[in-house]
Design a protein around this motif. Structure first.
Motif, PDB file in Angstrom:
ATOM      1  N   ASP A 171       0.837  -1.188   0.065  1.00 63.57           N
ATOM      2  CA  ASP A 171       0.030  -0.027  -0.022  1.00 63.57           C
ATOM      3  C   ASP A 171       0.736   1.204   0.138  1.00 63.57           C
ATOM      4  O   ASP A 171       2.127   1.047   0.146  1.00 63.57           O
ATOM      5  CB  ASP A 171      -0.756   0.010   1.170  1.00 63.57           C
ATOM      6  N   ALA A 172       0.235   2.355  -0.159  1.00 63.77           N
ATOM      7  CA  ALA A 172       1.232   3.678   0.125  1.00 63.77           C
ATOM      8  C   ALA A 172       1.764   3.517   1.619  1.00 63.77           C
ATOM      9  O   ALA A 172       1.243   3.006   2.401  1.00 63.77           O
ATOM     10  CB  ALA A 172       0.121   4.853   0.003  1.00 63.77           C
ATOM     11  N   TYR A 173       2.854   4.124   1.664  1.00 61.45           N
ATOM     12  CA  TYR A 173       3.603   4.284   2.980  1.00 61.45           C
ATOM     13  C   TYR A 173       2.607   4.966   4.063  1.00 61.45           C
ATOM     14  O   TYR A 173       1.979   5.860   3.864  1.00 61.45           O
ATOM     15  CB  TYR A 173       4.514   5.239   2.858  1.00 61.45           C
ATOM     16  N   PHE A 174       2.632   4.251   5.086  1.00 58.40           N
ATOM     17  CA  PHE A 174       1.571   4.704   6.297  1.00 58.40           C
ATOM     18  C   PHE A 174       2.472   5.502   7.143  1.00 58.40           C
ATOM     19  O   PHE A 174       2.209   6.552   7.472  1.00 58.40           O
ATOM     20  CB  PHE A 174       1.362   3.550   7.388  1.00 58.40           C
ATOM     21  N   ARG A 175       4.023   5.369   7.179  1.00 56.80           N
ATOM     22  CA  ARG A 175       4.949   6.169   7.738  1.00 56.80           C
ATOM     23  C   ARG A 175       5.949   6.683   6.807  1.00 56.80           C
ATOM     24  O   ARG A 175       6.191   5.929   5.667  1.00 56.80           O
ATOM     25  CB  ARG A 175       5.446   5.799   9.098  1.00 56.80           C
ATOM     26  N   ALA A 176       6.696   7.771   6.957  1.00 57.14           N
ATOM     27  CA  ALA A 176       7.691   8.092   5.886  1.00 57.14           C
ATOM     28  C   ALA A 176       8.784   7.519   5.862  1.00 57.14           C
ATOM     29  O   ALA A 176       9.217   6.646   6.883  1.00 57.14           O
ATOM     30  CB  ALA A 176       8.005   9.537   6.433  1.00 57.14           C
ATOM     31  N   PRO A 177       9.489   7.142   4.638  1.00 56.56           N
ATOM     32  CA  PRO A 177      10.305   5.840   4.586  1.00 56.56           C
ATOM     33  C   PRO A 177      11.895   6.186   4.644  1.00 56.56           C
ATOM     34  O   PRO A 177      12.477   5.252   4.770  1.00 56.56           O
ATOM     35  CB  PRO A 177       9.958   5.553   3.157  1.00 56.56           C
ATOM     36  N   LEU A 178      12.232   7.418   4.783  1.00 56.98           N
ATOM     37  CA  LEU A 178      13.570   7.651   4.834  1.00 56.98           C
ATOM     38  C   LEU A 178      14.385   6.994   5.941  1.00 56.98           C
ATOM     39  O   LEU A 178      15.394   6.277   5.616  1.00 56.98           O
ATOM     40  CB  LEU A 178      13.997   8.994   5.188  1.00 56.98           C
ATOM     41  N   TYR A 179      13.863   7.100   7.167  1.00 60.95           N
ATOM     42  CA  TYR A 179      14.850   6.402   8.369  1.00 60.95           C
ATOM     43  C   TYR A 179      14.636   4.851   8.171  1.00 60.95           C
ATOM     44  O   TYR A 179      15.695   4.290   8.211  1.00 60.95           O
ATOM     45  CB  TYR A 179      14.084   6.713   9.692  1.00 60.95           C
TER      46      TYR A 179
ATOM     47  N   ARG B 243       9.523  13.567  21.558  1.00 66.24           N
ATOM     48  CA  ARG B 243      10.217  13.510  20.307  1.00 66.24           C
ATOM     49  C   ARG B 243       9.848  14.248  19.233  1.00 66.24           C
ATOM     50  O   ARG B 243      10.470  14.680  18.280  1.00 66.24           O
ATOM     51  CB  ARG B 243      10.382  11.938  20.051  1.00 66.24           C
ATOM     52  N   TYR B 244       8.467  14.565  19.275  1.00 67.72           N
ATOM     53  CA  TYR B 244       8.028  15.701  18.153  1.00 67.72           C
ATOM     54  C   TYR B 244       8.599  16.960  18.416  1.00 67.72           C
ATOM     55  O   TYR B 244       8.791  17.650  17.479  1.00 67.72           O
ATOM     56  CB  TYR B 244       6.393  15.703  18.126  1.00 67.72           C
ATOM     57  N   ARG B 245       8.834  17.207  19.633  1.00 63.71           N
ATOM     58  CA  ARG B 245       9.446  18.567  20.034  1.00 63.71           C
ATOM     59  C   ARG B 245      11.106  18.690  19.657  1.00 63.71           C
ATOM     60  O   ARG B 245      11.633  19.910  19.682  1.00 63.71           O
ATOM     61  CB  ARG B 245       8.973  19.073  21.301  1.00 63.71           C
TER      62      ARG B 245
ATOM     63  N   ILE C 203      10.805  13.478   3.746  1.00 66.01           N
ATOM     64  CA  ILE C 203      10.349  12.285   3.633  1.00 66.01           C
ATOM     65  C   ILE C 203      10.773  11.250   4.972  1.00 66.01           C
ATOM     66  O   ILE C 203      10.916  10.054   4.885  1.00 66.01           O
ATOM     67  CB  ILE C 203      11.085  11.579   2.329  1.00 66.01           C
ATOM     68  N   ALA C 204      11.340  12.050   5.847  1.00 60.54           N
ATOM     69  CA  ALA C 204      11.745  11.533   7.227  1.00 60.54           C
ATOM     70  C   ALA C 204      10.574  11.905   8.148  1.00 60.54           C
ATOM     71  O   ALA C 204       9.814  10.850   8.900  1.00 60.54           O
ATOM     72  CB  ALA C 204      12.836  12.018   7.864  1.00 60.54           C
ATOM     73  N   ARG C 205      10.136  13.027   8.147  1.00 65.21           N
ATOM     74  CA  ARG C 205       8.960  13.614   8.894  1.00 65.21           C
ATOM     75  C   ARG C 205       8.098  14.530   8.067  1.00 65.21           C
ATOM     76  O   ARG C 205       8.731  15.709   7.729  1.00 65.21           O
ATOM     77  CB  ARG C 205       9.404  14.240  10.142  1.00 65.21           C
ATOM     78  N   PRO C 206       6.793  14.379   7.564  1.00 64.76           N
ATOM     79  CA  PRO C 206       6.247  15.025   6.452  1.00 64.76           C
ATOM     80  C   PRO C 206       6.014  16.638   6.941  1.00 64.76           C
ATOM     81  O   PRO C 206       5.630  17.413   6.278  1.00 64.76           O
ATOM     82  CB  PRO C 206       5.022  14.397   6.121  1.00 64.76           C
TER      83      PRO C 206
END
Length: 624
Positions: free
Chosen positions: A61-69, A392-394, A174-177
């Motif tokens: 499917d399309a990525y659920f989470r960003a794929p870079l990491y 971690r978002y901060r 593409i690590a965090r949209p």
């Protein structure tokens, strides 16, 4: 000579950050129960990286989470094998380099002394030490954002190479949209900053940012036939932070399971049952966005208050945990000395933020020079407030608060002492008193369970049993009962385990994991018919349960029903093509049917996904 005056301080600051992180990892390797047993998001990244490194599809499917990491982690696994210490040591190098990058950013905005102090503070900042050692996005994201900011400031000074910061920020997206919010702001800033040829710089910057993003978007469309720019996680997270039960920090959709795959499956089935059909990820995303907006329409006052609470929590000194309780697990390493909270002090962020506000006051005449930093802090903050808040978002804005705090202290002047004290003391009280009450509802039972699971997966049964005992004194959640039943079965105490399985179903009759516990115990007791009924119930409650389909296949395989077993295993692999347990058992079906070559191929795949799997090694040995 000028280059040396920059390189050596950079290396010194980065070196301090690296040494501290390596010391932390060497200690955590011995004392942290989750060091070799990643959980939740870290486990998801680990499994995804294993699939990429093995050349296998993870989810169709399309990525659920960003794929870079996960892609980066897969590269480390290809280079060093599935070695969690080696991967973390590489991350320690990146974390140390981030400290050096903060030195360079601070030096460009202020001077070398501010840069050195800011970089060294980041080097010993407990949250950076911790997250740089986790299989999470933060370590890569902070590095890319600091590098992008450095290149952006450099391009502003020299008015050239605008594609460089654009490309780096595109990688960060593409690590965090959420980086997309800043990518929208920068072109507007460039238009106002450079009136002459106003369109060229924003165009170059934006086109360069699209270079890493477009391949992800195209891949998502080819796989799903839906437009998903980077990932479809946004709708779920929006509903998590915008519903009548939300507290602004809990990262679980109400009514879903707290495990990663359990919650993910429940999000999918919840949307599909509401709409009465199978859905692609993008459609699920729109469904949960719609539910979140419905909350705003029904309860606008409550939604607004919740948003204000999240805004307060974003700046509050208390560190909101996500995957595991930071204040609980810090006890296993020297972070216990660097991260703490009292009724009136939340260290270190509760000190850094007030000093950063002082720094903003002290440097107000240089606002235009600092505007890119302010725009990033604002865009990053506003991109998360509609969702929910965690520590971690901060983290990506903390380096900039650190450099402002250092400069604020350095610029203290007696003639401005009154406004400085007013802002400093006022913000200190406001953001350290924990007015939102965050953390008062911490779940110690789950903390002890998480530690128990970590020890159990490493074979340290005594430590696991001790932590589980503490968890059972506090809670009877399904996952706690599951580990208790597992330990009892391993000890041969099947009759006691049966009682635990029955209790799990009685306490949590609508939880598929509870039925899974009972089914596993009954299967261990040889009561296959009863176990079959339990696993059928698992599938009814969670059609995406790969464990449920696999367990049905196991019972069919035990009964010699090879064709039926194959169907169940193939159904599990339709859901998760890189699920090693189903791949192994499908290989067994092929082996029993005389298809030795097919069995060999499947077992080799399992070995790439799980190099330490002794059952697979034994099976491959049998084929020789």
């Amino acid at each position: 000579m000028q280059r040396g005056r920059v390189v050596w301080p950079f290396l010194a600051v980065a070196g301090v950050g690296l040494v501290v992180r390596v010391c932390y990892l060497l200690q955590a390797r011995q004392t942290d129960p989750l060091f070799f047993s990643p959980q939740l998001d870290a486990l998801y990244h680990h499994q995804w990286a294993m699939a990429i490194a093995s050349g296998m599809e993870f989810i169709h499917d399309a990525y659920f989470r960003a794929p870079l990491y996960p892609t980066f982690l897969a590269l480390l696994y290809k280079l060093f094998g599935v070695n969690l210490l080696a991967a973390r040591l590489v991350q320690a190098v990146i974390g140390g380099a981030s400290c050096g990058l903060l030195y360079l950013v601070s030096k460009r905005l202020f001077d070398s002394r501010t840069g050195s102090a800011a970089g060294l503070i980041m080097g010993v900042y407990p949250l950076f030490i911790y997250f740089d050692g986790e299989l999470l996005i933060s370590v890569m994201l902070v590095f890319l954002l600091l590098l992008g900011m450095l290149l952006l400031l450099r391009s502003r000074e020299r008015d050239r190479h605008w594609w460089l910061p654009g490309f780096v920020f595109g990688l960060a997206a593409i690590a965090r949209p959420n980086v997309l919010a800043f990518l929208v702001v920068v072109p507007l800033w460039l238009i106002l900053e450079f009136r002459r040829d106003w369109w060229q710089k924003p165009l170059i910057f934006s086109l360069a940012a699209l270079v890493p993003i477009l391949p992800v978007t195209i891949r998502n469309y080819l796989v799903s036939r839906q437009l998903v720019v980077i990932a479809w996680q946004g709708g779920t997270n929006f509903y998590i932070g915008n519903n009548e039960y939300s507290d602004g920090t809990t990262a679980i959709v109400p009514g879903t399971r707290g495990t990663w795959w359990g919650g993910y499956n429940d999000v999918k089935t919840g949307a599909e049952r509401a709409l009465g059909r199978r859905l692609k990820g993008a459609e699920i995303d729109r469904f949960w966005f719609g539910r979140g907006f419905e909350f705003w329409r029904r309860m606008p006052g409550r939604a607004l208050l919740l948003t204000l609470k999240k805004l307060y929590l974003w700046f509050a000194g208390y560190e909101v945990s996500n995957d595991r309780d930071l204040y609980f697990f810090k006890r296993y390493t020297f972070l216990n000395l660097l991260l703490f909270k009292t009724g009136w002090l939340k260290f270190p962020f509760g000190v850094v933020l007030p000093l950063a506000l002082v720094g903003i006051l002290q440097t107000q005449r240089r606002w235009r020079q600092l505007l890119p930093v302010y725009l990033f802090i604002g865009a990053w903050t506003l991109s998360f407030i509609p969702f929910f808040v965690t520590a971690r978002y901060r983290m990506p804005v903390v380096p900039f608060f650190i450099l402002l705090a250092v400069e604020g202290v350095r610029q203290l002047e007696a003639r401005r002492l009154v406004p400085v004290l007013a802002i400093g003391l006022g913000s200190f009280l406001l953001f350290n008193l924990n007015l939102a009450g965050t953390g008062r509802m911490a779940d110690p039972g789950q903390n002890h369970l998480t530690a128990a699971m970590g020890w159990h997966s490493q074979g340290r049964i005594a430590e696991a049993a001790a932590e589980l005992s503490r968890a059972l004194e506090l809670d009877s959640a399904t996952n706690i009962l599951s580990l208790q039943a597992t330990l009892l079965v391993e000890q041969g105490r099947v009759a006691e385990a049966r009682g635990i399985g029955a209790a799990a179903v009685r306490l949590h009759p609508e939880d598929p994991d509870a039925w899974g516990i009972s089914g596993n115990v009954l299967a261990a007791a040889g009561e296959l018919d009863s176990a079959w009924c339990c696993f059928q119930r698992v599938i009814e409650l969670d059609p995406y349960s790969v464990e449920g389909w696999n367990n049905l296949g196991n019972i069919a395989l035990t009964r010699g029903e090879l064709g039926r077993a194959r169907g169940f295993y193939e159904q599990a692999l339709l859901i998760n093509p890189s699920f090693p347990t189903a791949l192994f058992h499908l290989g067994l079906v092929n082996y029993y049917e005389g298809k030795r070559d097919s069995a060999h191929i499947l077992w080799q795949k399992v070995l790439r996904l799980d190099p330490n799997n002794e059952l697979v090694r034994q099976a491959l040995q049998e084929l020789r």
